[in-house]
Write an enzyme that holds these catalytic residues in place. Sequence first.
Site, PDB file in Angstrom:
ATOM      1  N   GLY A  35       0.831  -1.208   0.000  1.00 46.76           N
ATOM      2  CA  GLY A  35       0.000   0.000   0.000  1.00 46.76           C
ATOM      3  C   GLY A  35       0.865   1.256   0.000  1.00 46.76           C
ATOM      4  O   GLY A  35       0.674   2.167  -0.822  1.00 46.76           O
ATOM      5  N   HIS A  36       1.833   1.302   0.908  1.00 46.17           N
ATOM      6  CA  HIS A  36       2.762   2.439   0.943  1.00 46.17           C
ATOM      7  C   HIS A  36       3.500   2.575  -0.393  1.00 46.17           C
ATOM      8  O   HIS A  36       3.689   3.677  -0.912  1.00 46.17           O
ATOM      9  CB  HIS A  36       3.823   2.231   2.024  1.00 46.17           C
ATOM     10  CG  HIS A  36       3.309   2.146   3.418  1.00 46.17           C
ATOM     11  ND1 HIS A  36       3.387   0.995   4.162  1.00 46.17           N
ATOM     12  CD2 HIS A  36       2.726   3.069   4.228  1.00 46.17           C
ATOM     13  CE1 HIS A  36       2.897   1.201   5.366  1.00 46.17           C
ATOM     14  NE2 HIS A  36       2.474   2.456   5.437  1.00 46.17           N
TER      15      HIS A  36
END
Length: 290
Positions: A35-36
């Site tokens: 996600g990051h």
Amino acid sequence: MQMISTVAEMLALAQRWTTGESVGLVPTMGYLHAGHLSLARAARQECAQVVVSIFVNPTQFGPREDLSRYPRDLPRDLGLLEQAGVDYVFTPTADDVYPPGFACYVDPSGPVVERLEGASRPGHFRGVATVVAKLFQLARPHSAYFGQKDAQQVAVIRRLIADLHFVLTLRVLPTVREPDGLAMSSRNAYLSPDERQAATILYKALREARRLIERGEQNTDILRAALARVIASEPRAHLDYADVCDPHSMLPLARIEPEKSALLALAARVGPVRLIDNFLRHPNGVWNGD
Ligand code: AMP
């Protein structure tokens, strides 16, 4: 990739950004996952310079929350960011960001912070708004990248940018999920294998509410009850809230209106972990979040 480990270095670097050169900022607390990295990659595609901050911000943790045992693995994070083509990693210390005598917080108020996460985590968004305002001042980005996973945080940052006249573009990217639907989160690392299995119930509940809306259900009480019912079907999960609200104001919606956006938002405890997830329905019936 260059390490920036002090506030003074970050300020000095940002003074050297040249006009016309776009700078993207990705604020994180580290222990990075896909996600990051989706945020870092989007910044890489869209900006000439990419700054990723890794800072476990003490002011956004409550007294009974997991600040001291928040997962950390800087060497691994740096390897992932290098691979993603990031230019600068900003890793200040808490004492540097909040020196002795620190007194000036950014304290959002009103419905955008009073309900949902704000109600369950008093002071959380004060900490978030304060550190994000500082990061904007320090890195002077033209674009800042946040995940839809933290939908209320996005609403707060949108207000922060408007209310304090920050001149930058807010980029919000879709939630990245595990193959079974669980939203990626650094806190998933705390789940036992059994709890990890049970944690998919949030995604299942959101899918069910989405299915009902797509079948024409407009009554948000019925949708909230459906979310709660699916969570209750998993004995390891304990619902904190299930809501259908406006994604900007965070006020509850009485009905799903075809031409208005709606946020399905959930928080539940599974074992030692408090998990949040959401689906966002855009006015045209397009969904973001699955
Ligand atoms: P955190 O390190 O938890 O503070 O998150 C840093 C940024 O990554 C925030 O903008 C989050 O919304 C975003 N983020 C966290 N999890 C996800 C995910 N599963 N998909 C997309 N973005 C995420």
